[in-house]
Design an enzyme around this catalytic site. Structure first.
Site, mmCIF file in Angstrom:
data_model
loop_
_atom_site.group_PDB
_atom_site.id
_atom_site.type_symbol
_atom_site.label_atom_id
_atom_site.label_comp_id
_atom_site.label_asym_id
_atom_site.label_seq_id
_atom_site.Cartn_x
_atom_site.Cartn_y
_atom_site.Cartn_z
ATOM 1 N N GLY A 1 7.230 -1.105 2.467
ATOM 2 C CA GLY A 1 6.896 0.128 3.263
ATOM 3 C C GLY A 1 6.077 -0.299 4.012
ATOM 4 O O GLY A 1 5.268 -0.326 5.076
ATOM 5 N N THR A 2 5.621 -1.491 2.942
ATOM 6 C CA THR A 2 3.735 -1.797 3.485
ATOM 7 C C THR A 2 4.439 -3.041 4.411
ATOM 8 O O THR A 2 3.287 -2.972 5.797
ATOM 9 C CB THR A 2 2.995 -2.736 2.401
ATOM 10 O OG1 THR A 2 2.857 -1.843 1.540
ATOM 11 C CG2 THR A 2 2.645 -3.857 2.800
ATOM 12 N N ASN B 1 0.133 10.760 1.241
ATOM 13 C CA ASN B 1 -0.058 10.253 -0.772
ATOM 14 C C ASN B 1 -0.850 10.895 -1.134
ATOM 15 O O ASN B 1 -0.489 11.241 -2.895
ATOM 16 C CB ASN B 1 0.261 8.595 -0.600
ATOM 17 C CG ASN B 1 -0.768 7.692 0.244
ATOM 18 O OD1 ASN B 1 -1.700 8.566 1.656
ATOM 19 N ND2 ASN B 1 -2.086 7.164 -0.200
ATOM 20 N N GLN C 1 6.181 8.542 2.270
ATOM 21 C CA GLN C 1 5.853 9.602 0.904
ATOM 22 C C GLN C 1 6.544 11.400 1.161
ATOM 23 O O GLN C 1 7.162 11.655 0.435
ATOM 24 C CB GLN C 1 4.899 10.088 0.730
ATOM 25 C CG GLN C 1 3.833 9.223 -0.204
ATOM 26 C CD GLN C 1 4.186 8.877 -1.251
ATOM 27 O OE1 GLN C 1 4.867 9.456 -1.909
ATOM 28 N NE2 GLN C 1 3.960 7.631 -1.888
ATOM 29 N N THR D 1 16.607 -14.370 4.075
ATOM 30 C CA THR D 1 18.100 -13.622 3.940
ATOM 31 C C THR D 1 18.048 -12.657 3.229
ATOM 32 O O THR D 1 17.368 -12.488 2.731
ATOM 33 C CB THR D 1 18.949 -15.187 2.944
ATOM 34 O OG1 THR D 1 18.499 -16.482 3.077
ATOM 35 C CG2 THR D 1 20.281 -14.324 2.164
ATOM 36 N N CYS E 1 -5.799 2.481 -6.063
ATOM 37 C CA CYS E 1 -6.399 1.609 -7.341
ATOM 38 C C CYS E 1 -5.513 0.606 -7.854
ATOM 39 O O CYS E 1 -5.611 -0.111 -8.616
ATOM 40 C CB CYS E 1 -6.474 2.580 -8.297
ATOM 41 S SG CYS E 1 -5.462 3.686 -8.864
HETATM 42 N N1 PLP Z 1 2.793 3.897 2.955
HETATM 43 C C1 PLP Z 1 2.888 5.060 1.812
HETATM 44 C C2 PLP Z 1 2.074 6.804 2.679
HETATM 45 C C3 PLP Z 1 2.481 4.998 0.538
HETATM 46 O O1 PLP Z 1 2.561 6.093 -0.447
HETATM 47 C C4 PLP Z 1 2.896 3.251 0.535
HETATM 48 C C5 PLP Z 1 3.275 3.276 -1.250
HETATM 49 O O2 PLP Z 1 2.435 3.725 -1.682
HETATM 50 C C6 PLP Z 1 3.214 2.769 1.919
HETATM 51 C C7 PLP Z 1 2.985 3.280 2.388
HETATM 52 C C8 PLP Z 1 3.684 1.216 1.057
HETATM 53 O O3 PLP Z 1 4.896 1.171 0.662
HETATM 54 P P1 PLP Z 1 4.726 -0.065 -0.154
HETATM 55 O O4 PLP Z 1 5.122 0.328 -1.882
HETATM 56 O O5 PLP Z 1 6.683 0.057 -0.143
HETATM 57 O O6 PLP Z 1 4.977 -0.782 0.179
#
Ligand code: PLP
Length: 404
Positions: A87-88, A167, A195, A255, A343
Site C-alpha cells: 500500500g505504501t 487506520n 483499511q 518481475t 509505532c
Molecule cells: N494506508 C493505510 C491507511 C494503512 O493503514 C497502511 C498500513 O497500515 C498503509 C497505507 C500501508 O500499507 P502497507 O502496509 O501495505 O505498506
C-alpha cells in the site's frame, strides 16, 4: 524425563492458542485459507509472466485472474489495476505531480492531504515539501468539506488525497462529497482505501476516486503486495516510480510477485464474497466490546463513537492511562492490542490523528486501538474485557507505571 505424548502436545497447543486474543487487525490480518492455497499453488510454478512459452503463460494467467478479482473488489476494470509491492508503494506511485489525463497534461502544482492520513501519504510522495498542504478535520475526525472547497478555490491543478477510513479511529471519510469538490476545481482525487477494503463495500465510481490504494495484508492476503487502481486508463503516470522492464503497462517495472499477487486475488475474492457477513459479525462483537468497556469505565472515551466508522475498530482512552504500559499489560494477559499512534519503530509517537481532532495530549497519550476481524470470537472479547477490568482497577488503586 518422561516424554510428552501427542495428545498432551495438542492440548498444550490449543491452550496456548486460546490463551491469546488478537485485536490488531488494522496492523495486519491472518492469511485467509483461500490466499494460502493460491500462494502455495503459485509458488510451484516456474515461469516468468513476461515469457511467451507455456510456463510463462501459466504465471501470467494467475496474475490476470488476480487482477480481475482485485478489480471486482472495488468495482473497477482489470486493466486499471496496477500491482505494487505494498500500500505504501501504491501511495508513493499515486502522489506525483506528473499525472496526465487526455484533457490535462500540466503537472499538478500542489498536493492537498487530509490531516489524518497514513504516514505513507503524509510524506507527500514525489511532491516537494513546500507543495504539500494539510486539510483540517472536525472534532469527529471527518474532513471539513467547507475548508476543502475554500482551499481548492485558490489552487490551479490540485491533487487531493483523502483516505476512505482512518487506520487509528476507523472513521469513514466523505470521499464522494470531496470528489465533487475536487473535480469542480479541476483536480484529481486519490483515496487510500487500505483499511476500508473488505470491511465496507467499495465502488471506485461511486466514491468518485480517480486513484485508489489497496493492500493485500489488510484483507487476508500476504504482506508485501498492494495495488493502485485507476478510475480509467486515461489516467497516465508520465514518470512511474520504478522504471525498467515495462511490466504493469509500463507503470511499475520489475518481475511480478506472482505468488503474492495470486494470493491477493484469492483474498480479494473471499473478502468480497464475505464482506457483508464479516462486517455484521465484527459489528456485533465490537458493540459488545464497547458496551463492556463503558460498563467497566464509564469515563472512557471512544473516539468518533457517533461518526460513521468501520465495523471493526475502537480507539479509546481513559484519562490517566499510558498507552505503552496498557499495551504491555494487555499483552501479558494474552491480548494483542496497539496504540492508536504510529509505532513502526517500537516507539510510540503522539497521534497526529487525535491531535487533528483536537483531543487533549493527556487523553491522546492513553489511546488504545482495538481492531477485530472475521475470526474474532465472543470469548476473545471477554478476554479483552477481563484484562481491561484488571488494568482499570489497578489504575483506580493508583498502581505505579500504568498512569500517565
Ligand atoms: N494506508 C493505510 C491507511 C494503512 O493503514 C497502511 C498500513 O497500515 C498503509 C497505507 C500501508 O500499507 P502497507 O502496509 O501495505 O505498506
Amino acid at each position: 524425563m518422561r516424554a510428552i505424548g501427542p495428545a498432551c502436545i495438542s492440548l498444550l497447543m490449543s491452550l496456548s492458542m486460546t490463551e491469546r486474543a488478537y485485536f490488531d487487525w488494522n496492523a495486519t490480518t491472518p492469511l485467509r485459507q483461500e490466499a494460502r492455497d493460491a500462494l502455495q499453488a503459485a509458488l510451484a510454478l516456474t515461469g516468468n509472466p513476461s515469457s511467451v512459452h507455456a510456463e510463462g503463460r501459466a504465471a501470467r494467467r494467475l496474475i490476470e485472474q488476480a487482477r480481475e478479482e482485485v478489480a471486482r473488489l472495488v468495482g473497477a476494470r482489470p486493466a486499471d489495476v496496477i500491482f505494487t509491492s505494498s500500500g505504501t508503494e501504491a501511495n508513493a506511485l499515486a502522489l506525483t505531480p506528473a499525472i496526465e489525463t487526455p484533457a490535462e497534461k500540466r503537472p499538478h502544482d500542489r498536493l492537498f492531504i487530509s490531516a489524518i492520513e497514513h504516514s505513507s501519504v503524509r510524506t507527500g510522495g514525489r511532491f516537494p515539501r513546500e507543495a504539500v498542504e494539510e486539510l483540517a478535520v472536525d472534532a469527529e475526525g471527518r474532513l471539513n468539506l467547507a475548508t476543502l472547497a475554500e482551499t481548492l478555490s485558490r489552487a490551479s491543478r490540485p491533487l487531493v488525497s483523502v483516505m476512505l477510513a482512518n487506520n487509528e479511529t476507523g472513521i469513514i471519510q466523505p470521499t464522494a462529497e470531496a470528489a465533487a469538490i475536487v473535480h469542480a476545481a479541476g483536480g484529481l482525487l486519490h483515496v487510500d482505501a487500505v483499511q476500508a477494503a473488505g470491511r465496507i463495500a467499495i465502488d471506485i465510481g461511486a466514491l468518485g476516486a480517480d486513484l485508489l490504494t489497496l493492500s493485500a495484508h489488510k484483507i487476508g492476503g500476504p504482506k508485501g503486495v498492494g495495488a493502485l487502481v485507476r478510475r480509467s486508463d486515461d489516467i497516465h503516470f508520465a514518470e512511474p516510480l520504478i522504471r525498467g522492464g515495462g511490466q504493469e503497462r509500463g507503470m511499475r517495472a520489475g518481475t511480478e510477485n506472482v505468488a503474492g499477487i495470486a494470493a491477493f486475488g484469492a483474498a480479494a475474492a473471499a473478502a468480497r464474497a464475505q464482506c457483508a457477513d464479516e462486517a455484521s459479525h465484527m459489528l456485533a462483537l465490537r458493540s459488545a466490546l464497547e458496551a463492556g468497556l463503558k460498563a467497566i469505565s464509564p469515563q472512557a472515551v471512544i473516539f468518533g463513537e457517533a461518526a460513521p466508522r468501520l465495523p471493526n475498530t475502537t480507539l479509546f482512552a481513559r484519562e490517566g492511562i499510558k498507552a505503552e504500559t496498557a499495551i504491555i499489560a494487555f499483552d501479558l494477559d494474552g491480548v494483542a492490542v496497539s496504540s492508536g499512534a504510529a509505532c513502526s519503530s517500537g516507539k510510540v509517537q503522539p497521534s497526529h490523528v487525535l491531535a487533528a481532532m483536537g483531543v487533549s495530549p493527556v487523553l491522546t497519550r492513553g489511546a488504545v486501538r482495538v481492531s477485530l476481524g472475521w475470526t474474532t470470537t465472543e470469548a476473545e472479547v471477554e478476554m479483552f474485557l477481563d484484562a481491561w477490568r484488571k488494568l482499570a482497577s489497578a489504575l483506580s488503586k493508583g498502581r505505579q507505571g500504568i498512569a500517565a
